[in-house]
Structure formats: structure tokens, C-alpha cells
Enzyme design. Structure first.
Site, mmCIF file in Angstrom:
data_model
loop_
_atom_site.group_PDB
_atom_site.id
_atom_site.type_symbol
_atom_site.label_atom_id
_atom_site.label_comp_id
_atom_site.label_asym_id
_atom_site.label_seq_id
_atom_site.Cartn_x
_atom_site.Cartn_y
_atom_site.Cartn_z
ATOM 1 C CE1 TYR A 86 -3.030 -3.023 0.285
ATOM 2 C CE2 TYR A 86 -3.422 -2.518 2.580
ATOM 3 C CZ TYR A 86 -3.656 -3.301 1.481
ATOM 4 O OH TYR A 86 -4.527 -4.361 1.575
ATOM 5 N N PRO A 128 -15.510 -5.253 2.299
ATOM 6 C CG PRO A 128 -15.283 -4.210 4.384
ATOM 7 C CD PRO A 128 -14.487 -4.631 3.175
#
Length: 287
Positions: free
Chosen positions: A66, A211
Site C-alpha cells: 500500500y 466488506p
């Protein structure tokens, strides 16, 4: 918003010994655009991380890819090495300027990456270090052995896997104790229901990435909207609440670069879904 969460487990013990609140924070979005480079405002990114911890988040998830490296560094600078927060990272993916995620599971590379992660996070031991994605060009067992050696060396406390099958989980468990599995999973995407079931059987935490992606699904989106309207909530909050209700081993880690969105996401832990709501969401035909 209704707030009776009776019956839902509030915590999970990662590796059987690291208790965390089940709604964590995913630190992918504190980087620059397309998850490459620095964010426009590093202090604002650090403020989101600190606010998450101030609000009771004690499980923060990141990865060496990241940024690359940016998210880990900001966590290290913003949070230090806190005793009361479990910080998880990952290794096994390379990034490039074209935005590709390239699996790289060579054991020597992984052992080098943990040294980089330790330095950026400012710690001697990473609480949870996860194999980000199996590499088709590297023997899976060899990659997992590298993580087992990191654990034996005290560089990591617990080992996790990401983007794996049940067979791969079972193979890894023969090599090292696996504390968590992080696979794509949400109301509208349940291809890995069998992996979740295996995690339940083994007492392994299941971290569903993406999610809240289901809010844009043709099948799940309208149902999430209906439930959200009934509960005076947002579809994103309903997505998270469903995951918390669906299994006691799920550990959702919604991410954001905004304090406002952070507060909204965390409110999902207090959202109570009725049997009617759960039936409607469970009956969604996953994509």
C-alpha cells in the site's frame, strides 16, 4: 439507529491470545491516489488513524504494497508501537505505476520485506503478518515456510493468509499456526463461504476484504438500501453489521481517508439487524 446488539460477539482473540474488537480499520486508503505514493495531506491521514484508535479501534490492517510502504510508514509515525492496538501487515504483492498487483512469493523476497515492514512500523515484532496472495510461480509451501521462519525468529507474533482456498489453508496449517485468513467476502460476494466455514472449524479469524463493495451490486444493492431505510442507517453500515452477525470469526476492516466516514463505519457495530433484515440479506443471490 437501533442499538441492541445482544447475542453478537464483540471481540475475537487473534491467534487465541490477542483480543480485538471485531470492527477494525483497513489502512489501504491513507495513501495516494490509486493506492500509490503519499496522500495529499499526510497529517490528515495520520489524524484518521489516531481518531480510529481514540474511538476504540484496536485492530489496524495494512500491507507493504500500500503505497508501496506509505501506509506502514504513516501507521508507524501516527501510532508508534502501541501495546493496546494489534497492527497487521502483509507481504507477497508487488506494485507498479500501472496499478497492477503482482504476486511475488519468493521466500528470500518475503524475508526481505518483513525487515522493511518492521522498520516502517517502528516495531521489533509485527503482531500479525499475512501472506498477501499465493504466487503461481512459487511453491505455496515454500512461501508459508518463510512466514513460519519469521515467526520462529520473533519478527512476527502471528501468521495470516490472504486470498487462499480451503486446501491452501489446510496445507498452511500443517506448517504453521494460522491466525487469520483475509479473503474477498461481503453480502453480494460469497464465493469463499467454504473458506469462512473452515476458519470457523479451526478457530481462525476471517477478515473480509471489500466488506462494503456490495452496495453497488445489482442484486445486493437494492436489499441493502431497503434494510438501511428501515434501520435509519446507511447501506454501508448494514453491510458491516451483516458481516458481524453472519459469523463470530469475521473481522471487518472498513477503510477510509475521512474522519467523517470513519465515524459512520464504526457506528455499524451498534446497528441491530432484525430477523427480517437478516433473512432478506441472507437470501441475496451473490454475484
Amino acid at each position: 439507529m437501533a442499538s441492541d446488539t445482544t447475542g453478537r460477539s464483540e471481540t475475537f482473540d487473534i491467534g487465541g491470545e490477542l483480543p480485538v474488537n471485531r470492527l477494525g480499520f483497513g489502512a489501504m486508503w491513507v495513501t495516494g491516489e490509486d493506492i500509490i505514493g503519499r496522500p495529499d495531506d499526510e497529517e490528515a491521514a495520520k489524524a484518521v488513524l489516531r481518531r480510529a484508535v481514540d474511538r476504540g479501534v484496536d485492530f489496524v490492517d495494512t500491507a507493504d504494497s500500500y503505497g508501496p510502504g506509505v501506509s506502514e510508514r504513516l501507521i508507524g509515525e501516527a501510532l508508534g508501537d502501541p501495546d493496546d492496538v494489534v497492527v497487521a501487515s502483509k507481504a507477497g504483492l508487488l506494485r507498479n505505476r500501472e496499478g497492477e498487483w503482482l504476486p511475488h512469493g519468493d521466500p528470500d523476497f518475503l524475508k526481505n520485506q518483513v525487515l522493511c515492514s518492521l522498520d516502517r512500523l517502528g516495531t521489533d515484532t509485527i503482531d500479525l503478518y499475512q501472506y498477501h496472495r499465493p504466487d503461481p510461480d512459487t511453491d505455496f509451501e515454500d512461501s508459508v515456510h518463510a512466514f513460519a521462519e519469521m515467526k520462529d525468529a520473533g519478527q512476527v507474533a502471528h501468521v495470516g493468509l490472504s486470498n487462499v482456498t480451503v486446501e491452501q489453508l489446510e496445507t498452511a496449517l500443517e506448517i504453521v499456526d494460522v491466525a487469520t485468513v483475509q479473503n474477498r467476502y461481503n453480502v453480494g460476494h460469497r464465493d469463499d463461504e467454504d473458506v469462512l466455514a473452515a476458519c470457523e472449524d479451526h478457530g481462525v479469524g476471517f477478515i473480509p476484504w471489500g466488506p462494503m463493495y456490495a452496495v453497488d451490486d445489482d442484486e445486493a444493492g437494492p436489499v441493502l438500501d431497503e434494510v438501511a431505510e428501515r434501520r435509519d442507517a446507511t447501506p454501508q453500515q448494514v453491510s458491516l453489521a451483516w458481516l458481524l452477525d453472519h459469523s463470530d470469526v469475521t473481522l471487518p476492516i472498513p477503510g477510509t481517508s475521512s474522519v467523517e466516514h470513519l465515524e459512520s463505519n464504526l457506528a455499524a457495530a451498534e446497528l441491530s439487524l432484525t430477523d427480517e433484515d437478516l433473512t432478506a440479506l441472507n437470501d441475496v443471490d451473490p454475484q
